[in-house]
Structure formats: structure tokens, C-alpha cells
Design a protein around this motif. Structure first.
Motif, PDB file in Angstrom:
ATOM      1  N   CYS A   1       0.887 -17.322   0.903  1.00  0.00           N
ATOM      2  CA  CYS A   1      -0.532 -17.103   0.586  1.00  0.00           C
ATOM      3  C   CYS A   1      -1.101 -16.218   1.450  1.00  0.00           C
ATOM      4  CB  CYS A   1      -1.259 -18.459   0.376  1.00  0.00           C
ATOM      5  SG  CYS A   1      -2.874 -18.472  -0.139  1.00  0.00           S
ATOM      6  N   VAL A   2      -1.195 -16.579   2.636  1.00  0.00           N
ATOM      7  CA  VAL A   2      -1.767 -15.596   3.810  1.00  0.00           C
ATOM      8  C   VAL A   2      -1.069 -14.197   3.552  1.00  0.00           C
ATOM      9  CG1 VAL A   2      -1.850 -15.277   6.278  1.00  0.00           C
ATOM     10  CG2 VAL A   2      -2.497 -17.608   5.298  1.00  0.00           C
ATOM     11  N   SER A   3       0.097 -14.117   3.701  1.00  0.00           N
ATOM     12  CA  SER A   3       0.887 -12.795   3.539  1.00  0.00           C
ATOM     13  C   SER A   3       0.377 -11.854   2.138  1.00  0.00           C
ATOM     14  CB  SER A   3       2.445 -12.820   3.594  1.00  0.00           C
ATOM     15  OG  SER A   3       2.913 -13.496   4.759  1.00  0.00           O
ATOM     16  N   ALA A   4       0.100 -12.758   1.022  1.00  0.00           N
ATOM     17  CA  ALA A   4      -0.140 -11.942  -0.089  1.00  0.00           C
ATOM     18  C   ALA A   4      -1.617 -11.455   0.082  1.00  0.00           C
ATOM     19  CB  ALA A   4      -0.158 -13.044  -1.270  1.00  0.00           C
ATOM     20  N   VAL A   5      -2.494 -12.135   0.752  1.00  0.00           N
ATOM     21  CA  VAL A   5      -3.860 -11.808   0.695  1.00  0.00           C
ATOM     22  C   VAL A   5      -3.940 -10.676   1.576  1.00  0.00           C
ATOM     23  CG1 VAL A   5      -6.252 -12.534   1.842  1.00  0.00           C
ATOM     24  CG2 VAL A   5      -4.767 -13.984   0.588  1.00  0.00           C
ATOM     25  N   ILE A   6      -3.174 -10.694   2.823  1.00  0.00           N
ATOM     26  CA  ILE A   6      -3.425  -9.549   3.895  1.00  0.00           C
ATOM     27  C   ILE A   6      -2.732  -8.409   3.220  1.00  0.00           C
ATOM     28  CG2 ILE A   6      -2.351  -8.723   5.825  1.00  0.00           C
ATOM     29  CD1 ILE A   6      -2.563 -11.596   7.091  1.00  0.00           C
ATOM     30  N   GLU A   7      -1.594  -8.322   2.588  1.00  0.00           N
ATOM     31  CA  GLU A   7      -0.953  -7.111   1.795  1.00  0.00           C
ATOM     32  C   GLU A   7      -1.914  -6.429   0.648  1.00  0.00           C
ATOM     33  OE1 GLU A   7       2.764  -8.041   0.375  1.00  0.00           O
ATOM     34  OE2 GLU A   7       3.391  -9.117   2.095  1.00  0.00           O
ATOM     35  N   ASP A   8      -2.674  -7.448   0.022  1.00  0.00           N
ATOM     36  CA  ASP A   8      -3.476  -6.934  -1.078  1.00  0.00           C
ATOM     37  C   ASP A   8      -4.824  -6.482  -0.253  1.00  0.00           C
ATOM     38  OD1 ASP A   8      -4.300  -6.676  -3.721  1.00  0.00           O
ATOM     39  OD2 ASP A   8      -5.984  -8.079  -2.909  1.00  0.00           O
ATOM     40  N   MET A   9      -5.345  -7.027   0.659  1.00  0.00           N
ATOM     41  CA  MET A   9      -6.353  -6.399   1.283  1.00  0.00           C
ATOM     42  C   MET A   9      -6.156  -5.202   2.112  1.00  0.00           C
ATOM     43  SD  MET A   9      -8.152  -9.809   2.803  1.00  0.00           S
ATOM     44  CE  MET A   9      -9.590  -9.029   3.478  1.00  0.00           C
ATOM     45  N   ILE A  10      -5.064  -4.947   2.605  1.00  0.00           N
ATOM     46  CA  ILE A  10      -4.737  -3.745   3.496  1.00  0.00           C
ATOM     47  C   ILE A  10      -4.347  -2.619   2.315  1.00  0.00           C
ATOM     48  CG2 ILE A  10      -3.110  -2.324   4.911  1.00  0.00           C
ATOM     49  CD1 ILE A  10      -4.800  -4.397   6.299  1.00  0.00           C
ATOM     50  N   ALA A  11      -3.781  -2.889   1.175  1.00  0.00           N
ATOM     51  CA  ALA A  11      -3.214  -1.925   0.187  1.00  0.00           C
ATOM     52  C   ALA A  11      -4.522  -1.546  -0.685  1.00  0.00           C
ATOM     53  CB  ALA A  11      -2.191  -2.436  -0.556  1.00  0.00           C
ATOM     54  N   ARG A  12      -5.361  -2.451  -0.946  1.00  0.00           N
ATOM     55  CA  ARG A  12      -6.519  -2.257  -1.940  1.00  0.00           C
ATOM     56  C   ARG A  12      -7.765  -1.871  -1.314  1.00  0.00           C
ATOM     57  NH1 ARG A  12      -6.482  -6.522  -6.451  1.00  0.00           N
ATOM     58  NH2 ARG A  12      -8.113  -5.195  -7.149  1.00  0.00           N
ATOM     59  N   LYS A  13      -8.089  -2.513  -0.242  1.00  0.00           N
ATOM     60  CA  LYS A  13      -9.485  -2.561   0.154  1.00  0.00           C
ATOM     61  C   LYS A  13      -9.507  -1.727   1.621  1.00  0.00           C
ATOM     62  CE  LYS A  13     -10.929  -6.823  -2.194  1.00  0.00           C
ATOM     63  NZ  LYS A  13     -11.065  -8.105  -1.882  1.00  0.00           N
ATOM     64  N   ALA A  14      -8.761  -2.052   2.573  1.00  0.00           N
ATOM     65  CA  ALA A  14      -8.886  -1.403   3.853  1.00  0.00           C
ATOM     66  C   ALA A  14      -8.409   0.216   3.804  1.00  0.00           C
ATOM     67  CB  ALA A  14      -7.914  -2.224   4.779  1.00  0.00           C
TER      68      ALA A  14
END
Length: 86
Positions: free
Chosen positions: A63-76
Motif C-alpha cells: 500500500c505504501v509503495s503504491a502510493v509513493i510510486e503514484d505520487m512521484i510519477a503523477r504529482k511530484a
């Protein structure tokens, strides 16, 4: 750039024969070394697992890995590109 992430919530809820693990993460991005903040991002996810302790622990990690990957790729990345274009 300065990046700071915080796990704001993680919980597991039994649902029938499975467990639903959900998590929320906040991410702050600032300039460095000034630490002038310019992006405040939030993300969340849910992962299903069996009720075994090992599967629930792995679901927490997923769960934590999925959120971090998505946030970096799409938002950050978008926030950093916007700041670099100023």
C-alpha cells in the motif's frame, strides 16, 4: 529540492475472509537549501490481503509503495517541472 513524506494513516479492516489495508501519505516539496515550500501533495490507496498476519504485513508495504510510486510519477514530477519552468 527538499522532499519530505509522512505516512498519515494506515489501517487494516477485516472484510469477510479478507483484509482491506488502506493508507494515506502526505508529501511536501520545497526548494533547497532555502526550504521554500511550493507543493503539498496527498495520496491514498487500498490493498486486499488474506487474514494471515504475513499477508497483512505485506499488504501494508504494498500500500505504501503504491502510493509513493503514484505520487512521484503523477504529482511530484509535475510540481517539479512547473517550478523549474518559472
Amino acid at each position: 529540492f527538499y522532499v519530505d513524506g509522512t505516512l498519515t494513516e494506515i489501517k487494516a479492516k477485516e472484510k469477510g475472509a479478507s483484509t482491506l489495508v488502506s493508507c494515506k501519505i502526505s508529501l511536501l516539496i520545497a526548494t533547497y537549501p532555502e526550504k521554500s515550500m511550493f507543493a503539498f501533495l496527498q495520496g491514498s490507496a487500498s490493498v486486499s490481503a488474506s487474514q494471515s498476519a504475513q499477508d497483512v504485513e505485506l499488504a501494508h508495504q504494498d500500500c505504501v509503495s503504491a502510493v509513493i510510486e503514484d505520487m512521484i510519477a503523477r504529482k511530484a514530477v509535475a510540481a517539479l517541472q512547473a517550478k523549474a519552468g518559472e
